[in-house]
Design an enzyme around this catalytic site. Structure first.
Site, PDB file in Angstrom:
ATOM      1  N   ASP A 239     -23.040  54.007  50.375  1.00  0.00           N
ATOM      2  CA  ASP A 239     -22.267  52.769  50.487  1.00  0.00           C
ATOM      3  C   ASP A 239     -23.125  51.695  51.158  1.00  0.00           C
ATOM      4  O   ASP A 239     -23.594  51.900  52.281  1.00  0.00           O
ATOM      5  CB  ASP A 239     -21.008  53.056  51.320  1.00  0.00           C
ATOM      6  CG  ASP A 239     -20.023  51.903  51.347  1.00  0.00           C
ATOM      7  OD1 ASP A 239     -20.448  50.745  51.270  1.00  0.00           O
ATOM      8  OD2 ASP A 239     -18.819  52.169  51.464  1.00  0.00           O
ATOM      9  N   GLY A 265     -21.573  55.780  45.925  1.00  0.00           N
ATOM     10  CA  GLY A 265     -21.487  54.562  46.704  1.00  0.00           C
ATOM     11  C   GLY A 265     -20.108  54.294  47.257  1.00  0.00           C
ATOM     12  O   GLY A 265     -19.400  55.215  47.671  1.00  0.00           O
ATOM     13  N   HIS A 266     -19.720  53.023  47.235  1.00  0.00           N
ATOM     14  CA  HIS A 266     -18.507  52.563  47.910  1.00  0.00           C
ATOM     15  C   HIS A 266     -17.235  53.066  47.231  1.00  0.00           C
ATOM     16  O   HIS A 266     -16.362  53.648  47.884  1.00  0.00           O
ATOM     17  CB  HIS A 266     -18.539  51.030  47.927  1.00  0.00           C
ATOM     18  CG  HIS A 266     -17.483  50.376  48.750  1.00  0.00           C
ATOM     19  ND1 HIS A 266     -17.367  50.569  50.106  1.00  0.00           N
ATOM     20  CD2 HIS A 266     -16.497  49.501  48.409  1.00  0.00           C
ATOM     21  CE1 HIS A 266     -16.354  49.845  50.573  1.00  0.00           C
ATOM     22  NE2 HIS A 266     -15.802  49.196  49.562  1.00  0.00           N
ATOM     23  N   PHE A 267     -17.119  52.863  45.924  1.00  0.00           N
ATOM     24  CA  PHE A 267     -15.925  53.254  45.179  1.00  0.00           C
ATOM     25  C   PHE A 267     -16.056  54.707  44.717  1.00  0.00           C
ATOM     26  O   PHE A 267     -16.163  54.998  43.523  1.00  0.00           O
ATOM     27  CB  PHE A 267     -15.722  52.324  43.978  1.00  0.00           C
ATOM     28  CG  PHE A 267     -15.087  51.004  44.317  1.00  0.00           C
ATOM     29  CD1 PHE A 267     -13.710  50.854  44.292  1.00  0.00           C
ATOM     30  CD2 PHE A 267     -15.863  49.909  44.654  1.00  0.00           C
ATOM     31  CE1 PHE A 267     -13.118  49.639  44.596  1.00  0.00           C
ATOM     32  CE2 PHE A 267     -15.283  48.685  44.956  1.00  0.00           C
ATOM     33  CZ  PHE A 267     -13.901  48.554  44.930  1.00  0.00           C
ATOM     34  N   ALA A 268     -16.000  55.623  45.662  1.00  0.00           N
ATOM     35  CA  ALA A 268     -16.313  57.024  45.374  1.00  0.00           C
ATOM     36  C   ALA A 268     -15.367  57.664  44.365  1.00  0.00           C
ATOM     37  O   ALA A 268     -15.768  58.569  43.619  1.00  0.00           O
ATOM     38  CB  ALA A 268     -16.299  57.832  46.674  1.00  0.00           C
TER      39      ALA A 268
END
Length: 291
Positions: A239, A265-268
């Site tokens: 992330d 990353g962020h939107f797992a």
């Protein structure tokens, strides 16, 4: 026989805000409840696949905040994290839900932790997915973003640069090992909502209010120590905003928490749902057992 959940799409009025939400209709009327709190710049649609996966077993409820998705706020609504929490608190009261596992992601963390502090009896368990509550979990990019102020020339332009299609797409794909696993529908729909009249102004106001969340980190950490909710942490370790140390920091206050670091990353949820959904199912089932 294939089990496919029914998903209902509804609205409820809360303090003049027409809150849109989606919820699964499980097979059992007494099924455990999960409140799913989305992140920026998304909305409840980010949980569609999770709801399709677990919706026959649990009642999953996912609202859109004011300024996001299909929720409609009145003219003059004040966009701050306190007000988002006010609306979600009123939303839960309107639904009559008294106990639930709370899933917090990104903006869902500051909304959800405000809710937890106000209504600790509501929280049966906590699922944290790249939702930060510790300064260790702030990257240099995040710290620079939080330092932006509305009265500084050029700072609003920095925020607006994140509200473009390139900026939105980048939030989905940065740190992802296999971009082919991330459907373009998410960032495309997010951008549609960001481009609606008044939405960029709402996001500017929330961006400039984000520092209020960091100021509350000690309060939320104290709440975690005092209440020690059963906690599952699933974290995309690449992330760019909330890096891996933010996940480990929770263990300082919740040493019994279950931590899983994922190569994304962020939107797992976008590419790691096959790993995350079974972890959630096991965790939620465990929270229903006698202590």
């Amino acid at each position: 026989m294939v089990a496919v959940p029914r998903i209902a799409h509804r609205h409820v009025e809360v303090d003049g805000v027409r809150v849109f939400y989606r919820e699964s209709v499980p097979d059992r009327a007494d099924a455990p409840v999960l409140l799913l709190l989305h992140g920026f710049p998304s909305a409840s649609h980010q949980f569609r696949r999770l709801m399709d996966t677990l919706g026959t077993r649990y009642r999953l409820i996912a609202p859109d905040y004011p300024g996001f998705g299909h929720t409609v706020a009145p003219e003059g609504f004040t966009y701050s994290f306190d007000r988002l929490a006010d609306i979600i608190e009123g939303f839960v009261l309107r639904l009559g839900v008294e106990r639930f596992v709370m899933y917090v992601f990104d903006f869902g963390a500051p909304v959800g932790f405000r809710l937890a502090v106000r209504r600790p009896s509501w929280i049966a368990g906590l699922i944290v997915q790249n939702g930060n509550a510790y300064t260790e979990g702030l990257s240099e990019a995040a710290r620079s973003f939080i330092a932006l102020r509305p009265d500084v020339p050029g700072d609003a332009d920095v925020v607006r640069s994140l509200l473009t299609l390139d900026g939105t797409r980048g939030q989905y794909l940065t740190g992802v090992s296999d971009p082919a696993l991330v459907a373009p529908d998410g960032w495309t729909l997010d951008q549609h909502f960001l481009d609606l009249p008044g939405r960029q102004e709402a996001q500017l106001a929330l961006a400039f209010d984000y520092h209020s969340n960091v100021e509350r980190y000690p309060v939320w950490q104290e709440w975690l120590r005092a209440h020690t909710p059963p906690t599952l942490i699933v974290w995309g370790r690449h992330d760019p905003f909330f890096p891996e140390p933010g996940a480990h920091a929770y263990l300082r206050d919740l040493p019994s928490a279950e931590l899983h670091l994922l190569d994304t990353g962020h939107f797992a949820l976008e590419d790691r749902l096959p790993e995350i959904a079974p972890l959630i199912a096991k965790f939620v089932t465990a929270t229903q057992q006698p202590s």
